[in-house]
Scaffold this motif. Structure first.
Motif, mmCIF file in Angstrom:
data_model
loop_
_atom_site.group_PDB
_atom_site.id
_atom_site.type_symbol
_atom_site.label_atom_id
_atom_site.label_comp_id
_atom_site.label_asym_id
_atom_site.label_seq_id
_atom_site.Cartn_x
_atom_site.Cartn_y
_atom_site.Cartn_z
ATOM 1 N N ASP A 64 85.783 25.980 93.234
ATOM 2 C CA ASP A 64 86.326 27.072 92.427
ATOM 3 C C ASP A 64 86.250 28.425 93.130
ATOM 4 O OD1 ASP A 64 86.841 25.189 90.535
ATOM 5 O OD2 ASP A 64 85.154 25.679 89.243
ATOM 6 N N SER A 65 85.606 28.489 94.276
ATOM 7 C CA SER A 65 85.693 29.662 95.145
ATOM 8 C C SER A 65 86.770 29.469 96.207
ATOM 9 C CB SER A 65 84.349 29.934 95.826
ATOM 10 O OG SER A 65 83.391 30.436 94.928
ATOM 11 N N ALA A 66 86.970 28.211 96.640
ATOM 12 C CA ALA A 66 87.945 27.934 97.701
ATOM 13 C C ALA A 66 89.371 28.176 97.236
ATOM 14 C CB ALA A 66 87.780 26.496 98.186
ATOM 15 N N ILE A 67 89.688 27.784 96.006
ATOM 16 C CA ILE A 67 91.071 27.914 95.512
ATOM 17 C C ILE A 67 91.513 29.380 95.480
ATOM 18 C CG2 ILE A 67 92.599 27.556 93.529
ATOM 19 C CD1 ILE A 67 90.924 25.028 92.911
ATOM 20 N N PRO A 68 90.780 30.288 94.813
ATOM 21 C CA PRO A 68 91.201 31.699 94.869
ATOM 22 C C PRO A 68 91.077 32.283 96.259
ATOM 23 C CG PRO A 68 89.099 31.468 93.726
ATOM 24 C CD PRO A 68 89.637 30.089 93.911
ATOM 25 N N GLY A 69 90.195 31.711 97.109
ATOM 26 C CA GLY A 69 90.096 32.186 98.486
ATOM 27 C C GLY A 69 91.393 31.991 99.246
ATOM 28 N N LEU A 70 92.035 30.854 99.066
ATOM 29 C CA LEU A 70 93.318 30.603 99.730
ATOM 30 C C LEU A 70 94.408 31.529 99.195
ATOM 31 C CD1 LEU A 70 93.236 26.698 99.860
ATOM 32 C CD2 LEU A 70 92.708 28.320 101.696
ATOM 33 N N VAL A 71 94.363 31.797 97.883
ATOM 34 C CA VAL A 71 95.329 32.740 97.304
ATOM 35 C C VAL A 71 95.108 34.135 97.877
ATOM 36 C CG1 VAL A 71 96.131 33.813 95.160
ATOM 37 C CG2 VAL A 71 95.522 31.383 95.186
ATOM 38 N N LEU A 72 93.826 34.513 98.039
ATOM 39 C CA LEU A 72 93.514 35.833 98.593
ATOM 40 C C LEU A 72 94.025 35.960 100.025
ATOM 41 C CD1 LEU A 72 92.134 38.569 98.232
ATOM 42 C CD2 LEU A 72 90.000 37.520 99.026
ATOM 43 N N THR A 73 93.921 34.895 100.805
ATOM 44 C CA THR A 73 94.447 34.920 102.175
ATOM 45 C C THR A 73 95.944 35.235 102.170
ATOM 46 O OG1 THR A 73 92.825 33.277 102.891
ATOM 47 C CG2 THR A 73 94.767 33.562 104.275
ATOM 48 N N ALA A 74 96.696 34.545 101.332
ATOM 49 C CA ALA A 74 98.144 34.781 101.254
ATOM 50 C C ALA A 74 98.434 36.197 100.771
ATOM 51 C CB ALA A 74 98.787 33.753 100.329
ATOM 52 N N HIS A 75 97.647 36.671 99.810
ATOM 53 C CA HIS A 75 97.841 38.036 99.303
ATOM 54 C C HIS A 75 97.609 39.063 100.402
ATOM 55 C CE1 HIS A 75 97.215 41.846 97.323
ATOM 56 N NE2 HIS A 75 95.928 41.808 97.592
ATOM 57 N N PHE A 76 96.500 38.946 101.130
ATOM 58 C CA PHE A 76 96.180 39.925 102.166
ATOM 59 C C PHE A 76 97.239 39.943 103.272
ATOM 60 C CE2 PHE A 76 91.269 40.330 101.607
ATOM 61 C CZ PHE A 76 91.474 41.249 100.598
ATOM 62 N N ILE A 77 97.700 38.770 103.703
ATOM 63 C CA ILE A 77 98.698 38.716 104.772
ATOM 64 C C ILE A 77 99.996 39.398 104.328
ATOM 65 C CG2 ILE A 77 100.161 37.175 106.140
ATOM 66 C CD1 ILE A 77 97.799 35.166 106.085
ATOM 67 N N ALA A 188 92.627 32.056 107.369
ATOM 68 C CA ALA A 188 93.396 33.026 108.156
ATOM 69 C C ALA A 188 93.149 32.861 109.652
ATOM 70 C CB ALA A 188 93.039 34.441 107.712
ATOM 71 N N LEU A 189 91.894 32.628 110.023
ATOM 72 C CA LEU A 189 91.565 32.505 111.453
ATOM 73 C C LEU A 189 92.123 31.218 112.051
ATOM 74 C CD1 LEU A 189 87.914 33.903 111.420
ATOM 75 C CD2 LEU A 189 89.994 35.043 112.247
ATOM 76 N N ILE A 190 92.341 30.207 111.231
ATOM 77 C CA ILE A 190 93.003 28.984 111.705
ATOM 78 C C ILE A 190 94.497 29.221 111.877
ATOM 79 C CG2 ILE A 190 93.666 26.636 111.030
ATOM 80 C CD1 ILE A 190 90.904 26.338 109.747
ATOM 81 N N ILE A 191 95.092 29.971 110.950
ATOM 82 C CA ILE A 191 96.536 30.215 110.981
ATOM 83 C C ILE A 191 96.925 31.161 112.115
ATOM 84 C CG2 ILE A 191 98.467 31.237 109.699
ATOM 85 C CD1 ILE A 191 97.047 30.319 107.129
ATOM 86 N N ALA A 192 96.085 32.169 112.405
ATOM 87 C CA ALA A 192 96.437 33.234 113.360
ATOM 88 C C ALA A 192 96.935 32.707 114.706
ATOM 89 C CB ALA A 192 95.255 34.184 113.541
ATOM 90 N N PRO A 193 96.201 31.823 115.388
ATOM 91 C CA PRO A 193 96.724 31.334 116.685
ATOM 92 C C PRO A 193 97.953 30.439 116.538
ATOM 93 C CG PRO A 193 94.686 30.188 116.098
ATOM 94 C CD PRO A 193 94.851 31.304 115.118
ATOM 95 N N LEU A 194 98.084 29.802 115.391
ATOM 96 C CA LEU A 194 99.234 28.922 115.178
ATOM 97 C C LEU A 194 100.531 29.715 115.084
ATOM 98 C CD1 LEU A 194 97.744 26.390 112.575
ATOM 99 C CD2 LEU A 194 97.955 26.119 115.062
ATOM 100 N N VAL A 195 100.441 30.965 114.616
ATOM 101 C CA VAL A 195 101.641 31.805 114.510
ATOM 102 C C VAL A 195 101.756 32.765 115.694
ATOM 103 C CG1 VAL A 195 101.731 31.630 112.000
ATOM 104 C CG2 VAL A 195 100.440 33.500 113.047
#
Length: 295
Positions: A64-77, A188-195
């Motif tokens: 229940d912390s991970a789910i909003p964490g992923l939403v927060l990542t998308a929001h910040f980006i 986010a740190l996993i996605i950064a090098p992928l993009v």
């Protein structure tokens, strides 16, 4: 006291647009860095609370912390991208117009229905949004597109806030936000090098803005917003949170030299009025609840 803490959180969050515009770190990497620093900084308090409440905790709390964490990542980006495409005042206003979306999300995810006064406050806020959108489209199409990105980011922000309301079963705020920031940073740190995003070449120049972004809007601002979602009505938090664009407008004028256009002041009038109506609604709701519990 909860209302003052919420206002302090809004003030801290309002500084984010400054550090985003002053930094040249690419959006996904900047998201990961600010969140990783926040998680590391708060970990001693989270560990303290874990020792006190570990008998109550299980894997559900991490989920229940991970789910909003992923939403927060998308929001910040999306927010970093949008903020760099439009004026600080405009972006801060649009991204914080969460009251437009939160009534539907609160009803769907937490069963919380908004009151008539909260609906009135939301309508006032919507007028402010309309003023800014129409004015920006006429003045500068590129700013209008930035506003659209911020609007999408606002929807993610609203979902993130409502999830904080839904998952308020965590024993303390630290036990909720610290793993949330950690999960969001990891994503986010996993996605950064992928993009194709790379570490900044001039880290010495970028470090102050990244650290300020982690400290003020993330560690202080978002943590206080999540605390408010635990103890106040969700729609009230969303409406008071719109005050961010007022603080951001003044800060951007002082630091970035971005003087607000005339429509900003008209929109501000509607937002301030909406905030006053929302605060009145919260006082009435609290009074009614106290009377109900007493009888």
């Amino acid at each position: 006291m909860p209302h003052l803490a919420l206002l302090a959180g809004c003030l801290a969050c309002s500084t984010s647009v400054l550090w985003i515009k002053l930094s040249h770190v690419e959006p996904v990497l900047l998201t990961g860095l600010r969140l990783a620093i926040a998680a590391l900084f708060l970990s001693p308090w989270a560990f303290r609370d874990w020792r006190r409440h570990r008998a109550q905790l299980n894997w559900t709390h991490l989920r229940d912390s991970a789910i909003p964490g992923l939403v927060l990542t998308a929001h910040f980006i999306s927010w970093i991208n949008g903020a760099r495409m439009t004026l600080a005042t405009n972006g801060s206003l649009v991204v914080n117009l969460t009251p437009i979306a939160t009534p539907f999300l609160l009803a769907a995810l937490s069963g919380e229905r908004v009151t008539r006064r909260e609906i009135a406050a939301t309508l006032l806020a919507s007028v402010g949004l309309a003023i800014m959108f129409v004015a920006d489209y006429r003045l500068a199409p590129e700013t209008f597109y930035g506003d659209l990105v911020c609007f999408g980011s606002m929807l993610l922000f609203a979902l993130y806030l409502v999830l904080g309301r839904k998952f308020r079963h965590h024993p303390t705020t630290m036990l909720y936000v610290t793993p949330l920031y950690a999960f969001a940073a990891l994503a986010a740190l996993i996605i950064a090098p992928l993009v194709g995003e790379r570490w900044p070449s001039d880290w010495q120049a970028e470090a102050p803005w990244v650290l300020l972004l982690a400290l003020l809007p993330t560690i202080i601002g978002h943590s206080l917003l999540n605390q408010a979602m635990r103890v106040l009505r969700g729609q009230v938090v969303a409406i008071v949170n719109m005050s961010q664009f007022l603080f951001a407008g003044l800060l951007a004028w002082a630091v970035l030299g971005e003087q607000p256009a005339a429509p900003f002041y008209a929109a501000a009038l509607f937002v301030v009025t909406a905030g006053a109506v929302a605060a009145g609604a919260d006082r009435r709701w609290r009074t009614a609840r106290v009377v109900s519990e007493a009888t």
